[in-house]
Design a protein around this motif. Structure first.
Motif, mmCIF file in Angstrom:
data_model
loop_
_atom_site.group_PDB
_atom_site.id
_atom_site.type_symbol
_atom_site.label_atom_id
_atom_site.label_comp_id
_atom_site.label_asym_id
_atom_site.label_seq_id
_atom_site.Cartn_x
_atom_site.Cartn_y
_atom_site.Cartn_z
ATOM 1 N N TYR A 610 0.831 -1.203 0.000
ATOM 2 C CA TYR A 610 0.000 0.000 0.000
ATOM 3 C C TYR A 610 0.865 1.252 0.000
ATOM 4 O O TYR A 610 1.842 1.364 0.745
ATOM 5 N N GLN A 611 0.505 2.184 -0.842
ATOM 6 C CA GLN A 611 1.146 3.489 -0.911
ATOM 7 C C GLN A 611 0.121 4.565 -0.560
ATOM 8 O O GLN A 611 -1.065 4.416 -0.859
ATOM 9 N N GLN A 612 0.595 5.612 0.076
ATOM 10 C CA GLN A 612 -0.293 6.692 0.463
ATOM 11 C C GLN A 612 -1.034 7.243 -0.758
ATOM 12 O O GLN A 612 -0.433 7.570 -1.769
ATOM 13 N N GLY A 613 -2.343 7.287 -0.643
ATOM 14 C CA GLY A 613 -3.157 7.793 -1.744
ATOM 15 C C GLY A 613 -3.729 6.718 -2.632
ATOM 16 O O GLY A 613 -4.546 7.018 -3.513
ATOM 17 N N ASP A 614 -3.316 5.450 -2.441
ATOM 18 C CA ASP A 614 -3.872 4.363 -3.250
ATOM 19 C C ASP A 614 -5.362 4.190 -2.953
ATOM 20 O O ASP A 614 -5.799 4.288 -1.808
ATOM 21 N N ARG A 615 -6.116 3.925 -4.007
ATOM 22 C CA ARG A 615 -7.550 3.654 -3.857
ATOM 23 C C ARG A 615 -7.717 2.149 -3.647
ATOM 24 O O ARG A 615 -8.031 1.398 -4.581
ATOM 25 N N SER A 616 -7.484 1.733 -2.420
ATOM 26 C CA SER A 616 -7.518 0.299 -2.117
ATOM 27 C C SER A 616 -7.995 0.093 -0.686
ATOM 28 O O SER A 616 -7.951 1.006 0.142
ATOM 29 N N THR A 617 -8.430 -1.120 -0.411
ATOM 30 C CA THR A 617 -8.928 -1.495 0.914
ATOM 31 C C THR A 617 -8.334 -2.839 1.293
ATOM 32 O O THR A 617 -8.294 -3.769 0.489
ATOM 33 N N LYS A 618 -7.875 -2.926 2.542
ATOM 34 C CA LYS A 618 -7.192 -4.117 3.028
ATOM 35 C C LYS A 618 -8.178 -5.102 3.653
ATOM 36 O O LYS A 618 -9.092 -4.722 4.379
ATOM 37 N N PHE A 619 -7.958 -6.389 3.388
ATOM 38 C CA PHE A 619 -8.738 -7.470 3.980
ATOM 39 C C PHE A 619 -7.783 -8.589 4.405
ATOM 40 O O PHE A 619 -6.655 -8.669 3.937
#
Length: 733
Positions: A610-619
């Protein structure tokens, strides 16, 4: 050949009426005799002597053996129970997976469990014997080199009975002030307490620790990221057209393959009870209908579960429906496939894996849609009233909705195609009047009876409360691959009214714009029939929802499943970010399975950071394997703790005996031997009037030791000072 006796004084050579003169065969002193005596196998040895025709008589004996061989013999009694306890500790603390059944012939688990129970009982008996030896060693040491309260002499026989802790002997021991130091008193009292507790608990502990547990064992998993933000996956406001490329037609384009409405119709709504249903009870007994339906996604099938108000056995507070989100279900389906391949590979190369199992469950914690619906009916051209759903369980007051068009005859004719099919209009319900409401639906229902009994139709006002609820989406081996299911905890019990620590709803509410709601009810067939109309006509296979039993509740059911399905497809095109780590070298395999342990979580199998600003969600997905195994759960943890304490005590005693004390004794470890010692002792004055029993604690507090008086061992109280101390390797009568 006669064994040479140690040299004695002339007084010893003088005939003594209390001395037992040896006959032809003396008490055996061979290594086998010592070993059997040390291991409490005297009976076996004596029977062996009887068979050989040897008549053994009593002779003087050594009270304290000061040689390493005897100490080694004593340690043998502790080795077996200690080794078995340590083995159980390792199995449970490190973990050991067995499989769907215990090892051995199939279908014989009952006999194997019986064998384990017998083994546990043997461990209990050996451990109690070991503790008894240790406690006797402490008591014997105090009797010989110090003093002991008279009431504590028999604790070695009674410590495996929990009632010892409230006996008069124990209270006398605790209150005695004749110890040479407080340290010795604390040592004796604490030993009695600990050994009594161990004696009462080591049996059940051995039984629990030795029996493998059938449960879901943590079998790994992985962290993964979806290429969508949490707000995109679970939006709090749905405005405009939320689903891509709507309206969809039967051409089945990429955004709506396959259409789920036919599945909801055929698997659930078609079983709504109808008046024409033939049954033995004539329709007087509450009905049942399917409460689950399968909804297809791109890479998985997720299960929609619902509870309906109506003529049913089960009656929830509100019509409700929920299902895992499509994006979560698709991702979990892929992760489950990767884990299965990783486990199969490890089994194939002979490494630690889960070869046999009853079931495998793959789970991930995520929010999922949950919809509540309640409706009320009114006549055409009358003021329509929507239920308010934020007042608590079974508190749904009706609130007037002001509109010059909705509810009128003109509106009714428009939405129902002049009374031919049910139709609806989505409306926004102001929070000032209706509280927390996601959206409202005004349904035109032709063919139903008005309040005056006419068949002119009715207007049904429905309030929708849609939430994102915390749930666990799961795939199970027995449930079938790629089939994802899951429901929030207590989703029918009013949890939607609970608030979190910040005062906000525990389950976030979704505000739905009428335009978004209209998009999920758009035309889906070439016959220009809307989703809502199609689902209504499928109720009970009647082709007309008005003919169904409880048509108002049937409308609630249609709205609940339709909105829930639409919410589940929000951001349904989201996928897992990154590729599998070391795909060519198989590095990802080790990330899915537990690392360095038999049971546990996995790592991170995908090449994404993950990089700051990424449009992602962790599971994080977790795998659980159902089968027999040893591991740390509540009961085994407590059981192994008992076994650990015993093993520690036994090990310390063995090390002390072999490396420091280097002596041992087996005297006075039976009640008969203790009675014989008392019978050979001169009666002390302090024990007057005790022949029929002891009624005072003072007698039990009297200090006593074993010493040499008149060339024999006797119990000595404080009123005698002429006793000599027992010496190692000396023979006494």
């Amino acid at each position: 050949m006669m064994r040479r006796m140690p040299r004695v004084s002339q007084e010893e050579d003088t005939p003594d009426p209390l001395k037992v003169v040896s006959s032809k065969y003396e008490t055996p002193s061979t290594g086998l005799g010592k070993l059997s005596h040390t291991l409490r196998l005297d009976t076996v040895y004596l029977l062996f002597q009887e068979i050989r025709g040897h008549s053994v008589v009593e002779e003087k004996k050594v009270a304290i053996l000061g040689d390493m061989r005897s100490a080694c013999y004593v340690s043998l009694l502790h080795i077996l129970p200690t080794s078995a306890s340590i083995t159980l500790l390792v199995l449970n603390w490190k973990g050991y997976y067995i499989g769907a059944e215990l090892q051995g012939p199939v279908g014989q688990d009952g006999l194997r469990f019986l064998g384990l129970q017998f083994a546990a009982k043997m461990l209990e008996l050996l451990a109690v014997a070991s503790l008894s030896t240790i406690l006797f060693a402490l008591i014997r040491s105090l009797l010989i080199y110090d003093t002991l309260p008279f009431g504590a002499m028999t604790t070695g026989f009674e410590f495996n009975n929990i009632s010892l802790l409230w006996s008069k002997e124990f209270f006398a021991t605790c209150g005695a002030k004749t110890f040479s130091s407080s340290r010795i008193k604390i040592l004796l009292v604490s030993t009695i307490v600990v050994f009594t507790i161990l004696g009462a608990t080591i049996g059940p502990s051995a039984a629990v620790a030795s029996q493998p547990v059938l449960r879901n064992w943590p079998g790994g998993g992985t962290v993964f990221w979806l290429n969508a933000t949490s707000q995109e996956l679970w939006p709090s406001h749905l405005d405009g057209v939320g689903l891509p490329d709507l309206p969809c037609t039967s051409s089945q384009d990429a955004s709506c393959i396959p259409p789920n409405y036919s599945l909801l119709s055929s698997e659930m709504l078609a079983f709504w009870p109808s008046p024409s249903s033939v049954s033995a009870d004539g329709g007087t007994v509450p009905r049942l209908m399917p409460e689950k339906a399968s909804i297809s996604g791109r890479y998985s099938v997720h299960t929609l579960e619902a509870r309906f108000i109506g003529p049913f056995v089960y009656h929830p507070y509100l019509t409700s429906a929920t299902t895992p989100s499509a994006a979560i279900a698709d991702a979990l389906s892929q992760v489950a496939r990767y884990w299965n391949n990783a486990n199969t590979h490890q089994c194939g190369v002979g490494k630690t894996c889960f070869h046999y199992y009853n079931d495998i469950t793959y789970t991930v914690n995520a929010l999922q849609p949950l919809t509540f619906v309640r409706c009320s009916a009114s006549d055409i051209n009358a003021t329509i009233q929507f239920p308010r759903l934020d007042q608590g369980i079974e508190k749904y007051p009706l609130v007037n909705y002001s509109s010059t068009t909705i509810g009128s005859q003109q509106w009714f004719d428009a939405v129902t195609s002049n009374g031919s099919n049910p139709g609806l209009s989505w409306v926004e319900l102001p929070a000032a009047d209706f509280g927390r409401a996601s959206v409202g639906a005004a349904v035109g229902l032709p063919g139903t009876k008005t309040q005056t009994g006419e068949d002119g139709g009715q207007v049904v006002a429905c309030t929708v409360d849609a939430r994102w609820a915390n749930a666990t989406a799961a795939i199970s081996f027995l449930g079938g691959p790629m089939i994802v299911s899951g429901t929030p905890n207590l989703w029918l019990g009013g949890t939607q009214y609970q608030l979190d620590a910040t005062g906000l709803p525990l389950w976030p509410q979704v505000t739905i714009a009428p335009a978004w709601a209209e998009s999920i009810s758009s035309i889906v067939t070439d016959s220009s029939e809307s989703v809502f109309t199609s689902l209504c006509n499928s109720i009970g296979r009647l082709g007309n929802i008005s003919k169904a039993i409880s048509p108002i509740n049937a409308v609630e059911a249609v709205l609940a499943v339709m909105i829930t399905d639409g919410l589940a497809r929000t951001s349904s095109l989201a996928t897992i970010l990154g590729s599998l780590k070391g795909l060519d070298k198989g590095e990802w395999i080790y990330e899915f399975l537990p690392k360095d342990t038999v049971f546990g979580t996995g790592g991170s199998a995908f090449n994404y950071t993950y990089q700051q600003g990424d449009r992602s969600t962790k599971f994080e997905s977790r795998t659980a394997v159902n089968g027999y195994g040893y591991g740390i759960t509540a009961a085994p943890l407590l059981s192994t703790l008992v076994l650990f304490i015993y093993s520690l005590i036994a090990t310390i005693y063995v090390v002390h005996s072999l490396c420091f004390a280097k002596m041992t004794s087996s005297s006075w470890r039976s009640i008969t031997e203790l009675v014989a010692l008392a019978a050979n002792s001169t009666p002390p004055s302090v024990l007057q009037n005790t022949g029929a029993g002891i009624a005072t604690l003072g007698i039990l507090k009297q200090p006593v030791k074993v010493g040499v008086v008149d060339n024999r061992l006797q119990m000595v109280f404080d009123d005698r000072e002429d006793a000599d101390e027992i010496k190692q390797n000396e023979y006494y009568g």
